[in-house]
Design a protein around this motif. Structure first.
Motif, mmCIF file in Angstrom:
data_model
loop_
_atom_site.group_PDB
_atom_site.id
_atom_site.type_symbol
_atom_site.label_atom_id
_atom_site.label_comp_id
_atom_site.label_asym_id
_atom_site.label_seq_id
_atom_site.Cartn_x
_atom_site.Cartn_y
_atom_site.Cartn_z
ATOM 1 N N ALA A 25 3.309 3.211 -9.426
ATOM 2 C CA ALA A 25 2.300 2.144 -9.389
ATOM 3 C C ALA A 25 1.644 1.981 -10.754
ATOM 4 O O ALA A 25 1.449 0.853 -11.231
ATOM 5 N N LEU A 26 1.308 3.090 -11.395
ATOM 6 C CA LEU A 26 0.695 3.008 -12.721
ATOM 7 C C LEU A 26 1.650 2.391 -13.729
ATOM 8 O O LEU A 26 1.229 1.609 -14.595
ATOM 9 N N THR A 27 2.930 2.715 -13.630
ATOM 10 C CA THR A 27 3.929 2.135 -14.526
ATOM 11 C C THR A 27 3.966 0.615 -14.373
ATOM 12 O O THR A 27 4.184 -0.105 -15.349
ATOM 13 N N ARG A 28 3.737 0.121 -13.167
ATOM 14 C CA ARG A 28 3.690 -1.322 -12.914
ATOM 15 C C ARG A 28 2.346 -1.946 -13.314
ATOM 16 O O ARG A 28 2.135 -3.135 -13.137
ATOM 17 N N GLY A 29 1.418 -1.131 -13.769
ATOM 18 C CA GLY A 29 0.103 -1.631 -14.159
ATOM 19 C C GLY A 29 -0.830 -1.865 -12.986
ATOM 20 O O GLY A 29 -1.809 -2.604 -13.109
ATOM 21 N N GLN A 30 -0.562 -1.223 -11.862
ATOM 22 C CA GLN A 30 -1.371 -1.425 -10.665
ATOM 23 C C GLN A 30 -2.398 -0.311 -10.496
ATOM 24 O O GLN A 30 -2.127 0.850 -10.783
ATOM 25 N N LYS A 31 -3.566 -0.697 -9.993
ATOM 26 C CA LYS A 31 -4.566 0.283 -9.581
ATOM 27 C C LYS A 31 -4.269 0.687 -8.142
ATOM 28 O O LYS A 31 -3.742 -0.106 -7.364
ATOM 29 N N VAL A 32 -4.643 1.935 -7.804
ATOM 30 C CA VAL A 32 -4.329 2.479 -6.480
ATOM 31 C C VAL A 32 -5.567 3.116 -5.871
ATOM 32 O O VAL A 32 -6.316 3.807 -6.556
ATOM 33 N N VAL A 33 -5.750 2.904 -4.582
ATOM 34 C CA VAL A 33 -6.734 3.652 -3.808
ATOM 35 C C VAL A 33 -5.955 4.427 -2.754
ATOM 36 O O VAL A 33 -5.083 3.877 -2.084
ATOM 37 N N VAL A 34 -6.229 5.730 -2.670
ATOM 38 C CA VAL A 34 -5.553 6.611 -1.719
ATOM 39 C C VAL A 34 -6.587 7.056 -0.697
ATOM 40 O O VAL A 34 -7.561 7.717 -1.040
ATOM 41 N N GLN A 35 -6.369 6.687 0.562
ATOM 42 C CA GLN A 35 -7.287 7.081 1.625
ATOM 43 C C GLN A 35 -6.664 8.185 2.465
ATOM 44 O O GLN A 35 -5.536 8.054 2.937
ATOM 45 N N ARG A 95 -4.652 5.042 9.217
ATOM 46 C CA ARG A 95 -3.867 3.882 9.650
ATOM 47 C C ARG A 95 -3.906 2.783 8.598
ATOM 48 O O ARG A 95 -4.807 2.744 7.766
ATOM 49 N N ILE A 96 -2.939 1.876 8.653
ATOM 50 C CA ILE A 96 -2.947 0.765 7.707
ATOM 51 C C ILE A 96 -4.183 -0.099 7.965
ATOM 52 O O ILE A 96 -4.663 -0.193 9.095
ATOM 53 N N PRO A 97 -4.699 -0.744 6.917
ATOM 54 C CA PRO A 97 -5.943 -1.514 7.089
ATOM 55 C C PRO A 97 -5.705 -2.835 7.806
ATOM 56 O O PRO A 97 -4.595 -3.375 7.800
ATOM 57 N N ASP A 98 -6.760 -3.342 8.407
ATOM 58 C CA ASP A 98 -6.682 -4.671 9.010
ATOM 59 C C ASP A 98 -6.544 -5.733 7.923
ATOM 60 O O ASP A 98 -5.869 -6.734 8.110
ATOM 61 N N ALA A 99 -7.192 -5.506 6.785
ATOM 62 C CA ALA A 99 -7.192 -6.468 5.684
ATOM 63 C C ALA A 99 -6.030 -6.192 4.721
ATOM 64 O O ALA A 99 -6.223 -6.015 3.522
ATOM 65 N N MET A 100 -4.804 -6.176 5.243
ATOM 66 C CA MET A 100 -3.638 -5.902 4.405
ATOM 67 C C MET A 100 -3.458 -6.955 3.324
ATOM 68 O O MET A 100 -2.943 -6.671 2.243
ATOM 69 N N GLN A 101 -3.913 -8.174 3.588
ATOM 70 C CA GLN A 101 -3.761 -9.264 2.626
ATOM 71 C C GLN A 101 -4.586 -9.039 1.358
ATOM 72 O O GLN A 101 -4.384 -9.720 0.363
ATOM 73 N N ASP A 102 -5.484 -8.069 1.370
ATOM 74 C CA ASP A 102 -6.288 -7.766 0.189
ATOM 75 C C ASP A 102 -5.503 -6.973 -0.858
ATOM 76 O O ASP A 102 -6.017 -6.726 -1.948
ATOM 77 N N TYR A 103 -4.277 -6.589 -0.527
ATOM 78 C CA TYR A 103 -3.464 -5.752 -1.415
ATOM 79 C C TYR A 103 -2.099 -6.385 -1.653
ATOM 80 O O TYR A 103 -1.593 -7.124 -0.813
ATOM 81 N N GLU A 104 -1.495 -6.042 -2.793
ATOM 82 C CA GLU A 104 -0.114 -6.432 -3.051
ATOM 83 C C GLU A 104 0.828 -5.539 -2.254
ATOM 84 O O GLU A 104 1.885 -5.970 -1.809
ATOM 85 N N ARG A 105 0.422 -4.276 -2.106
ATOM 86 C CA ARG A 105 1.274 -3.292 -1.445
ATOM 87 C C ARG A 105 0.393 -2.326 -0.668
ATOM 88 O O ARG A 105 -0.624 -1.866 -1.156
ATOM 89 N N VAL A 106 0.820 -2.012 0.548
ATOM 90 C CA VAL A 106 0.179 -0.989 1.369
ATOM 91 C C VAL A 106 1.255 0.033 1.706
ATOM 92 O O VAL A 106 2.352 -0.339 2.149
#
Length: 150
Positions: A25-35, A95-106
């Motif tokens: 993800a970092l190589t792609r320039g993406q920020k990540v949140v890990v829950q 569990r996966i979030p309800d607001a999946m559309q807020d992310y490019e990738r879950v």
């Protein structure tokens, strides 16, 4: 629409696969949140990401730190997005979030040897597919390599 990836752990634990996913993800320039599911687990992963390799470094903080919004990887136990991440990783029973559309990738990482985790992942798979998101399912082989199953 978010891309939803399901990673079914069988031969390697979360501690071995998470650094690779974060690095990509970092190589792609993406920020990540890990829950993850709890404070103790978050602390263990925080320590592990500092020491998992002598050759690698993953810049990260926990959501408890004041500079979390400025970091590319944030570990949390909450459903928030403290660093405006494009990628959300759900592990340790989350569990996966309800607001999946807020992310490019879950990314959902679950223990294939835990019947409850497997049942929850199946429910989340149905939820992702029903909401129209592109979903793929990856399972580890005996050597720990990922094979796309769906």
């Amino acid at each position: 629409m978010a891309e939803i990836l399901f990673f079914h752990l069988q031969s390697r634990p979360l501690e071995q696969v998470l650094p690779t996913i974060l690095d990509r993800a970092l190589t792609r320039g993406q920020k990540v949140v890990v829950q993850v599911g709890g404070q103790e687990r978050m602390s263990v992963l925080d320590d592990h990401l500092w020491t998992y390799s002598d050759e690698s470094f993953l810049p990260h903080v926990t959501a408890l730190e004041a500079d979390a919004p400025d970091n590319p990887i944030v570990l949390t136990t909450q459903a928030h997005n403290p660093n405006a991440a494009q990628v959300r990783i759900c592990a340790d029973g989350v569990r996966i979030p309800d607001a999946m559309q807020d992310y490019e990738r879950v990314v959902l990482i679950f223990d294939g040897d835990d019947p409850e985790a497997l049942a929850a992942a199946r429910e989340d798979w149905k939820k992702a597919r029903a909401s129209g998101h592109a979903a793929s399912y990856w399972q580890q082989d005996d050597a720990g390599r990922w094979e796309k199953k769906a």
